[in-house]
Design an enzyme around this catalytic site. Sequence first.
Site, PDB file in Angstrom:
ATOM      1  N   ALA A  23       0.813  -1.220   0.000  1.00 18.71           N
ATOM      2  CA  ALA A  23       0.000   0.000   0.000  1.00 18.71           C
ATOM      3  C   ALA A  23       0.848   1.274   0.000  1.00 18.71           C
ATOM      4  O   ALA A  23       0.412   2.308  -0.492  1.00 18.71           O
ATOM      5  CB  ALA A  23      -0.926  -0.016   1.212  1.00 18.71           C
ATOM      6  N   THR A  27       0.421   5.609  -1.552  1.00 16.61           N
ATOM      7  CA  THR A  27      -0.001   6.721  -0.672  1.00 16.61           C
ATOM      8  C   THR A  27       0.219   8.072  -1.358  1.00 16.61           C
ATOM      9  O   THR A  27      -0.578   8.992  -1.171  1.00 16.61           O
ATOM     10  CB  THR A  27       0.734   6.691   0.689  1.00 16.61           C
ATOM     11  OG1 THR A  27       2.144   6.637   0.459  1.00 16.61           O
ATOM     12  CG2 THR A  27       0.311   5.503   1.526  1.00 16.61           C
ATOM     13  N   GLN A 102       0.431  -6.407  -3.602  1.00 15.14           N
ATOM     14  CA  GLN A 102      -0.637  -6.666  -2.635  1.00 15.14           C
ATOM     15  C   GLN A 102      -1.757  -5.644  -2.827  1.00 15.14           C
ATOM     16  O   GLN A 102      -2.787  -5.733  -2.175  1.00 15.14           O
ATOM     17  CB  GLN A 102      -0.088  -6.541  -1.210  1.00 15.14           C
ATOM     18  CG  GLN A 102       1.029  -7.527  -0.911  1.00 15.14           C
ATOM     19  CD  GLN A 102       1.710  -7.195   0.412  1.00 15.14           C
ATOM     20  OE1 GLN A 102       1.237  -7.596   1.473  1.00 15.14           O
ATOM     21  NE2 GLN A 102       2.805  -6.464   0.363  1.00 15.14           N
ATOM     22  N   ASP A 105      -5.535  -1.598  -6.309  1.00 11.95           N
ATOM     23  CA  ASP A 105      -5.967  -0.344  -6.933  1.00 11.95           C
ATOM     24  C   ASP A 105      -5.735  -0.263  -8.436  1.00 11.95           C
ATOM     25  O   ASP A 105      -6.187   0.690  -9.076  1.00 11.95           O
ATOM     26  CB  ASP A 105      -5.296   0.846  -6.221  1.00 11.95           C
ATOM     27  CG  ASP A 105      -3.769   0.752  -6.190  1.00 11.95           C
ATOM     28  OD1 ASP A 105      -3.167   0.210  -7.141  1.00 11.95           O
ATOM     29  OD2 ASP A 105      -3.172   1.234  -5.205  1.00 11.95           O
ATOM     30  N   HIS A 122      -3.679 -10.059  -4.005  1.00 13.61           N
ATOM     31  CA  HIS A 122      -4.869  -9.780  -3.194  1.00 13.61           C
ATOM     32  C   HIS A 122      -6.051  -9.317  -4.042  1.00 13.61           C
ATOM     33  O   HIS A 122      -6.999  -8.734  -3.526  1.00 13.61           O
ATOM     34  CB  HIS A 122      -4.558  -8.743  -2.108  1.00 13.61           C
ATOM     35  CG  HIS A 122      -3.624  -9.277  -1.059  1.00 13.61           C
ATOM     36  ND1 HIS A 122      -2.960  -8.487  -0.147  1.00 13.61           N
ATOM     37  CD2 HIS A 122      -3.224 -10.555  -0.781  1.00 13.61           C
ATOM     38  CE1 HIS A 122      -2.202  -9.243   0.641  1.00 13.61           C
ATOM     39  NE2 HIS A 122      -2.343 -10.498   0.277  1.00 13.61           N
ATOM     40  N   CYS A 133     -21.241 -18.324  -7.711  1.00 13.82           N
ATOM     41  CA  CYS A 133     -20.823 -18.952  -8.975  1.00 13.82           C
ATOM     42  C   CYS A 133     -19.441 -18.483  -9.433  1.00 13.82           C
ATOM     43  O   CYS A 133     -18.939 -18.934 -10.456  1.00 13.82           O
ATOM     44  CB  CYS A 133     -21.857 -18.668 -10.070  1.00 13.82           C
ATOM     45  SG  CYS A 133     -21.962 -16.933 -10.569  1.00 13.82           S
ATOM     46  N   CYS A 158     -26.743 -15.797 -10.663  1.00 14.78           N
ATOM     47  CA  CYS A 158     -27.175 -16.890  -9.769  1.00 14.78           C
ATOM     48  C   CYS A 158     -27.814 -16.399  -8.474  1.00 14.78           C
ATOM     49  O   CYS A 158     -28.224 -17.214  -7.646  1.00 14.78           O
ATOM     50  CB  CYS A 158     -25.985 -17.800  -9.454  1.00 14.78           C
ATOM     51  SG  CYS A 158     -24.845 -17.107  -8.243  1.00 14.78           S
TER      52      CYS A 158
HETATM   53  P1  NAD Z   1       0.629  -1.632   5.169  1.00 16.18           P
HETATM   54  O1  NAD Z   1      -0.403  -0.554   5.336  1.00 16.18           O
HETATM   55  O2  NAD Z   1       0.650  -2.716   6.169  1.00 16.18           O
HETATM   56  O3  NAD Z   1       2.086  -0.979   5.142  1.00 16.18           O
HETATM   57  C1  NAD Z   1       2.400   0.094   4.293  1.00 16.18           C
HETATM   58  C2  NAD Z   1       3.831   0.536   4.616  1.00 16.18           C
HETATM   59  O4  NAD Z   1       4.216   1.516   3.662  1.00 16.18           O
HETATM   60  C3  NAD Z   1       3.959   1.177   6.006  1.00 16.18           C
HETATM   61  O5  NAD Z   1       4.994   0.517   6.721  1.00 16.18           O
HETATM   62  C4  NAD Z   1       4.313   2.645   5.699  1.00 16.18           C
HETATM   63  O6  NAD Z   1       5.223   3.174   6.617  1.00 16.18           O
HETATM   64  C5  NAD Z   1       4.945   2.542   4.327  1.00 16.18           C
HETATM   65  N1  NAD Z   1       4.762   3.762   3.512  1.00 16.18           N
HETATM   66  C6  NAD Z   1       3.594   4.402   3.239  1.00 16.18           C
HETATM   67  N2  NAD Z   1       3.807   5.417   2.374  1.00 16.18           N
HETATM   68  C7  NAD Z   1       5.157   5.423   2.115  1.00 16.18           C
HETATM   69  C8  NAD Z   1       5.987   6.239   1.291  1.00 16.18           C
HETATM   70  N3  NAD Z   1       5.485   7.223   0.539  1.00 16.18           N
HETATM   71  N4  NAD Z   1       7.329   5.976   1.273  1.00 16.18           N
HETATM   72  C9  NAD Z   1       7.847   4.950   2.023  1.00 16.18           C
HETATM   73  N5  NAD Z   1       7.105   4.143   2.794  1.00 16.18           N
HETATM   74  C10 NAD Z   1       5.759   4.367   2.835  1.00 16.18           C
HETATM   75  O7  NAD Z   1       0.462  -2.173   3.682  1.00 16.18           O
HETATM   76  P2  NAD Z   1       0.695  -3.641   3.098  1.00 16.18           P
HETATM   77  O8  NAD Z   1       1.930  -4.234   3.667  1.00 16.18           O
HETATM   78  O9  NAD Z   1       0.516  -3.507   1.640  1.00 16.18           O
HETATM   79  O10 NAD Z   1      -0.511  -4.493   3.671  1.00 16.18           O
HETATM   80  C11 NAD Z   1      -1.812  -3.947   3.687  1.00 16.18           C
HETATM   81  C12 NAD Z   1      -2.866  -4.738   2.925  1.00 16.18           C
HETATM   82  O11 NAD Z   1      -3.874  -3.803   2.624  1.00 16.18           O
HETATM   83  C13 NAD Z   1      -2.430  -5.310   1.624  1.00 16.18           C
HETATM   84  O12 NAD Z   1      -2.929  -6.577   1.583  1.00 16.18           O
HETATM   85  C14 NAD Z   1      -3.144  -4.488   0.547  1.00 16.18           C
HETATM   86  O13 NAD Z   1      -3.858  -5.363  -0.294  1.00 16.18           O
HETATM   87  C15 NAD Z   1      -4.203  -3.720   1.274  1.00 16.18           C
HETATM   88  N6  NAD Z   1      -4.279  -2.276   0.900  1.00 16.18           N
HETATM   89  C16 NAD Z   1      -4.167  -1.915  -0.400  1.00 16.18           C
HETATM   90  C17 NAD Z   1      -4.216  -0.579  -0.750  1.00 16.18           C
HETATM   91  C18 NAD Z   1      -4.087  -0.222  -2.210  1.00 16.18           C
HETATM   92  O14 NAD Z   1      -4.453  -1.023  -3.069  1.00 16.18           O
HETATM   93  N7  NAD Z   1      -3.521   0.959  -2.530  1.00 16.18           N
HETATM   94  C19 NAD Z   1      -4.365   0.404   0.223  1.00 16.18           C
HETATM   95  C20 NAD Z   1      -4.492  -0.003   1.570  1.00 16.18           C
HETATM   96  C21 NAD Z   1      -4.436  -1.362   1.891  1.00 16.18           C
END
Ligand code: NAD
Length: 251
Positions: A23, A27, A102, A105, A122, A133, A158
């Site tokens: 994720a 961000t 993971q 999006d 994911h 179905c 379904c």
């Molecule tokens: P997580 O939220 O557990 O960890 C994200 C990590 O990224 C954190 O440790 C944070 O400090 C770091 N981080 C965030 N922005 C950053 C940046 N700009 N530079 C450096 N580091 C940065 O995320 P995860 O490990 O992917 O697990 C969360 C689950 O949630 C996954 O399974 C995912 O599918 C889902 N998820 C997906 C999205 C998406 O699709 N964008 C968003 C939120 C959660």
Amino acid sequence: MDAVERVRVMMRASTAVTVLTGAGISTDSGIPDFRGPNGVWTRNPAAERMSSYDDYVADPAVRRNAWQSRRTHPAWTAEPNEGHRALVDLESSGRLRAIVTQNIDGLHQRAGSSPDKVIEVHGTIWETQCLGCWARAPMAETLARVDAGEDDPPCLLCGGILKSATISFGQRLDNDVLEVAAIAAESCDLFLAVGSSLTVRPAAGLCDVAVDAGAPLIVINAQETPYDDLATEVIREPIGEILPAVTRDLA
Ligand code: NAD
């Protein structure tokens, strides 16, 4: 030489780089992560408990809430950022083995990464899946039904329960997708873990698979992860700056 330069040198020497993204790479596109300082679950721990597959199946109220929050999900308006684009450059250089993401999006593909290089362990929020179905369809079709007043729209084929084609807690991952991801980790010569807390299994375990197969592990993440000790390099800087720096001039 600093860590960024050392990783850039390793990238240049590689021919098959696998990148595990989480994720944190999205961000900068305005999609909050779960466990970072401004994460959805950091700010609201109750939200984690609402992500359970069993509750979704058992409780229509959970599904009604889920449909309302899907309508306004930030993925619909988010644009890819420098981090996603750096991985497109890595692919253009001929060095990318695969992106195992993971994220749900779709931003890697929207940035220009080839769909056949992106392994979505994911799932994706851009499609729905019927829990009866297993038919998949574009999410937009079902969101149009929600907009028109259906608060828990059933499968049109379904009558089963519809859900986004994403993996919730307690839901099994697709074994075929997981196997392709494991092969991508096993067959790379450099493994990058980017923007993931590396706390969600089995995705985080791909770091072990890569290291056991002999690939160096690079962790790029703002916060500590359980895999930092196993990593050859750990860079705790913004992904939007570091990924473009380590993929610079690879061609
Ligand atoms: P997580 O939220 O557990 O960890 C994200 C990590 O990224 C954190 O440790 C944070 O400090 C770091 N981080 C965030 N922005 C950053 C940046 N700009 N530079 C450096 N580091 C940065 O995320 P995860 O490990 O992917 O697990 C969360 C689950 O949630 C996954 O399974 C995912 O599918 C889902 N998820 C997906 C999205 C998406 O699709 N964008 C968003 C939120 C959660």
